[in-house]
Design an enzyme around this catalytic site. Structure first.
Site, PDB file in Angstrom:
ATOM      1  N   GLU A  19      -4.280  -4.268  -1.246  1.00 20.33           N
ATOM      2  CA  GLU A  19      -5.297  -3.928  -0.249  1.00 20.33           C
ATOM      3  C   GLU A  19      -6.397  -3.019  -0.807  1.00 20.33           C
ATOM      4  O   GLU A  19      -6.562  -1.868  -0.383  1.00 20.33           O
ATOM      5  CB  GLU A  19      -4.633  -3.316   0.985  1.00 20.33           C
ATOM      6  CG  GLU A  19      -3.650  -4.294   1.628  1.00 20.33           C
ATOM      7  CD  GLU A  19      -3.105  -3.825   2.971  1.00 20.33           C
ATOM      8  OE1 GLU A  19      -3.256  -2.627   3.292  1.00 20.33           O
ATOM      9  OE2 GLU A  19      -2.518  -4.655   3.688  1.00 20.33           O
ATOM     10  N   GLU A  42       1.668 -10.879   1.793  1.00 19.85           N
ATOM     11  CA  GLU A  42       2.263  -9.899   2.715  1.00 19.85           C
ATOM     12  C   GLU A  42       1.855 -10.170   4.153  1.00 19.85           C
ATOM     13  O   GLU A  42       0.703 -10.505   4.442  1.00 19.85           O
ATOM     14  CB  GLU A  42       1.828  -8.478   2.348  1.00 19.85           C
ATOM     15  CG  GLU A  42       2.480  -7.402   3.210  1.00 19.85           C
ATOM     16  CD  GLU A  42       1.949  -6.011   2.897  1.00 19.85           C
ATOM     17  OE1 GLU A  42       1.746  -5.704   1.700  1.00 19.85           O
ATOM     18  OE2 GLU A  42       1.718  -5.241   3.838  1.00 19.85           O
TER      19      GLU A  42
END
Length: 487
Positions: A235, A338
């Site tokens: 991220e 994810e």
């Protein structure tokens, strides 16, 4: 709107050949589809069905269907991307919770996830380099300001995480490979001097950080844990209250082509799948185009990873962004790295929408070109942790550390209807629906079996036909059901 899921896995040996005639096996002609029986396995809400054999169907001739006859059409001769595998994340939180379970529950979990016959056959795992939010606290593998990395040690991982990874590999008959991801470099390598709250990697530590990642891979492999691939940064456009580090698209591109890529190559690790982005679908095309249009960066990149959090609360996910990346860069690979439902509530572990959300994502991610699908934590405790910043989430399985028993959410069963039947090496084939409320995807396994997945979002028991080259089987989906049909 209520959703229903149907998965159809059919061992259609004759129909799935590229040649005009049926497949020859051991000198014998394979039985045509029309003569094969279909065993149905079902998981359904308000029933005891959990990948349970519930029915047997047959194929018959069916010419051009009328518009009044709902159908899912499958063409085994139209083939697309090759499938790499399913899996989940073995984080510190998963490993610490696992250690608190009874011995019987530990074995139950290993079998449930990793046994290809008795469980759902995971073949991929993801784990964190350094700590993440799903750790009991922040940690790294070197002492502060050790730019030579002479103090590098994974002793932190050897208490809980490494033992679980090794047990998972054994339960998978040795066929479990790891994707490794960093959440943050050590604080002293960053401009905010913290592993938390974003910050950036200092330019003078870019080579040190690349060496650090290589040392982690080498160490894990020396300890018997094969690394399949790595992501550049988890991220990279999220400033989080937990471990995080910001890379713009240009910064990630330059780090890959000048530091991480060459360092992997120098250490004979160029075969590892290097995956960029590892963040949500919303910015994925901008990130992919910035990196992959640079030939010097692109030569090191195997794929683009993505999460789903940008649209978790919305009615739709941004699958068109994935499809655009797949179309623009067909030589690269999309990997779901994810996803989970956030804001854990123990009273919601039986909420049927958990599994339906997974299936909706998996079906459409595959149709957009995705080659591998990795869930987030394989196991969390009865509070949705441990998590050192209180970011508690759902997992397919929760461990009640007070009783030592496992709690199954329906997400486990929904994932299993895919992962148990679509196996590594499978190839996606064409599947289309005559109804907008029937979402479908299909794969042909290396043994020539065909898996077709259909989602039905209506509120009724819904009959339809699975149609393959003039042959069809009548199917009826139960309310809120996921089904696997095997010839």
């Amino acid at each position: 709107m209520k959703r229903y899921i149907v998965i159809i896995a059919a061992a259609v040996l004759g129909a799935c050949q590229q040649s005009a005639g049926p497949k020859q096996e051991n000198g014998q002609t394979a039985t045509p589809v029309i003569n094969r029986k279909v065993t149905v396995y079902t998981t359904a809400d308000s029933t005891n069905f959990r990948i349970t054999a519930t029915d047997s169907l047959s194929f018959t001739d069916m010419a051009q269907p009328f518009e009044t006859q709902p159908c899912v059409f499958v063409d085994p001769d139209a083939a697309f991307q090759q499938f790499e595998g399913f899996g989940g994340a073995i984080t510190d939180a998963a490993a610490e919770t696992f250690a608190k379970l009874s011995a019987a529950a530990q074995q139950e979990l290993l079998t449930a996830y990793f046994d290809p016959a008795k469980g759902i056959g995971y073949t991929l795992g993801r784990t964190n380099i350094n700590s993440c939010d799903f750790s009991s606290g922040s940690y790294t593998y070197v002492k502060d300001h050790d730019s030579t990395l002479s103090t590098f040690s994974v002793a932190q991982d050897e208490q809980f995480k490494i033992p679980l990874i090794k047990k998972a590999i054994a339960a998978a008959n040795g066929k479990l490979s790891l994707l490794v991801s960093p959440w943050s470099p050590p604080a002293w390598m960053k401009d905010n001097n913290s592993m938390l709250q974003g910050g950036k990697l200092l330019p003078n530590y870019r080579q040190t950080w690349a060496d650090y990642v290589v040392k982690f891979i080498r160490t894990y492999e020396e300890k018997g844990m094969p690394v399949w691939g790595l992501t550049v940064q988890n991220e990279p456009m999220a400033k989080q209250r937990w471990e995080s580090c910001i890379f713009t698209a240009e910064e990630e591109r330059d780090y890959i082509k000048s530091f991480l890529g060459p360092t992997l190559a120098k250490n004979n690790l160029q075969s590892k799948k290097l995956i960029a982005w590892d963040h949500n679908r919303d910015l994925i095309f901008q990130r992919a185009s910035t990196i992959l249009e640079d030939k010097e960066a692109a030569k090191y990149v195997w794929g683009i990873g993505f999460h789903w959090y940008e649209t978790w609360t919305g009615s739709t996910m941004q699958f068109d962004n994935l499809r655009l990346v797949s179309q623009a860069f067909p030589d690269k690979h999309l990997v779901f790295t994810e996803g989970c439902k956030e804001k854990f509530n123990i009273d919601s572990v039986n909420n049927w929408s958990l599994g339906e959300r997974y299936a909706h994502s998996i079906i459409n991610d595959f149709n957009s070109g995705t080659v591998a699908w990795i869930d987030w934590n394989i196991l969390l405790d009865e509070q949705g942790g441990p998590n050192h910043v209180g970011n508690y989430c759902f997992a397919p399985l929760h461990g009640d550390t007070k009783t030592g028993k496992l709690i199954y959410t329906n997400a486990y069963w929904y994932i299993g209807h895919f992962s148990k039947f679509i196996r590594p090496g499978a190839q996606r084939i064409a599947a289309s629906s005559s109804r907008s409320f029937l979402e479908a995807t299909a794969f042909r396994n290396t043994d020539s079996s065909i898996v077709v997945v259909v989602m039905n979002p209506t509120a009724q028991r819904l009959p339809f036909h699975l149609w393959i080259k003039g042959k069809a089987a009548e199917v009826a989906s139960l309310p809120h059901a996921i089904m696997t049909l095997v010839l």
